[in-house]
Design an enzyme around this catalytic site. Sequence first.
Site, short mmCIF file in Angstrom:
data_model
loop_
_atom_site.label_atom_id
_atom_site.label_comp_id
_atom_site.label_asym_id
_atom_site.label_seq_id
_atom_site.Cartn_x
_atom_site.Cartn_y
_atom_site.Cartn_z
N ASN A 9 80.88 52.57 27.09
CA ASN A 9 80.03 51.85 28.05
C ASN A 9 79.81 52.75 29.25
OD1 ASN A 9 78.89 50.11 29.90
ND2 ASN A 9 80.74 48.87 30.20
N LYS A 11 77.97 52.15 31.73
CA LYS A 11 77.68 51.36 32.94
C LYS A 11 76.45 51.95 33.65
CE LYS A 11 82.58 50.46 33.28
NZ LYS A 11 83.62 49.81 34.04
N HIS A 93 80.47 41.25 29.83
CA HIS A 93 81.39 42.18 30.50
C HIS A 93 81.84 41.56 31.81
CE1 HIS A 93 82.94 45.75 32.50
NE2 HIS A 93 82.97 46.35 31.32
N GLU A 95 82.13 42.75 34.63
CA GLU A 95 81.30 43.13 35.78
C GLU A 95 80.03 42.28 35.83
OE1 GLU A 95 81.20 47.35 35.04
OE2 GLU A 95 83.34 47.45 35.49
N GLU A 163 89.31 42.85 27.40
CA GLU A 163 89.33 43.77 28.54
C GLU A 163 89.94 43.07 29.76
OE1 GLU A 163 86.21 47.07 28.08
OE2 GLU A 163 85.27 45.40 29.11
N GLY A 169 88.89 50.48 34.84
CA GLY A 169 88.64 51.49 35.86
C GLY A 169 89.78 51.71 36.83
N SER A 209 90.84 51.28 30.84
CA SER A 209 91.55 52.54 31.10
C SER A 209 92.07 53.23 29.84
CB SER A 209 92.69 52.30 32.11
OG SER A 209 92.15 51.90 33.36
C1 PEP Z 1 84.75 49.02 30.65
O1 PEP Z 1 84.00 49.10 31.59
O2 PEP Z 1 84.46 48.27 29.70
C2 PEP Z 1 85.99 49.78 30.67
C3 PEP Z 1 86.90 49.52 29.78
O3 PEP Z 1 86.11 50.76 31.65
P1 PEP Z 1 87.27 51.86 31.78
O4 PEP Z 1 87.52 52.43 30.41
O5 PEP Z 1 86.72 52.87 32.73
O6 PEP Z 1 88.48 51.16 32.29
#
Ligand code: PEP
Length: 249
Positions: A9, A11, A93, A95, A163, A169, A209
């Site tokens: 992703n 983003k 997601h 976000e 997630e 992040g 992460s």
């Molecule tokens: C995500 O945005 O779905 C995500 C898992 O981000 P990151 O791997 O940067 O934690």
Amino acid sequence: MRRKLAAGNWKMNGSSEALAELSELAGHHPAPSVDILICPPAPLIHRAAQAISGSSVAIGGQDCHAQSAGAHTGDVSAAMLKDAGATAVIVGHSERRVGHDERNEDVRAKARAAIENGLIAIICLGESLAQREAANTLDIIGGQLSGSVPDLVTGENLVIAYEPIWAIGTGKVPTLAQIGEVHDFIRARLERRFGAGVGRSVRLLYGGSVKPDNASEIFAVPNVDGALVGGASLKAADFSPIISALEAA
Ligand code: PEP
């Protein structure tokens, strides 16, 4: 047998220059034993799909509208994503749930639109840190799962991504036992609602992460069928070892 999936992703990152990362990634994995998906920002989808046409890398969207067309300024429909060359779309997601006030019923409608337009719906679920600390994780995940997943799903058109919001992040990752507990819970709920055939065939991704140095241990957790990766999917040099770890799992 579920085919594993490494999904990236991007983003709101990446310009046309970033398309070179896709070619590099495809070059590293000409015949992978897992599925590879990159979800770039919407303006890059068409060019990304053209750039890696015929390769092992598929392209997806990061969100879609529940309607197929109309007066929805700034939105993109599932049909438009499909037309641009996407084969999948992330919906729900955190976000979007947090930053755009998306509720479970909104996510469900988007997932239905995605599936009806021939896309794989990658539905994201996850608890906040406060919810985990209050021992509410499974209640939250159960509610998101029943509220966000539409009825018309199969193992081919649905992927669930667990997630934890606090792991996205941040560099923080749940323990392997915590990941396993949630993935087993999601699997059991899917089997109960859709029957063993469909419930056992839906792929469950972990996201939050995931990096080259922790991917292998996460992929060894039962019911983890791959990862949804943010930051570490932006560069082929970072995402490629994660893909290799998934192939080796
Ligand atoms: C995500 O945005 O779905 C995500 C898992 O981000 P990151 O791997 O940067 O934690």
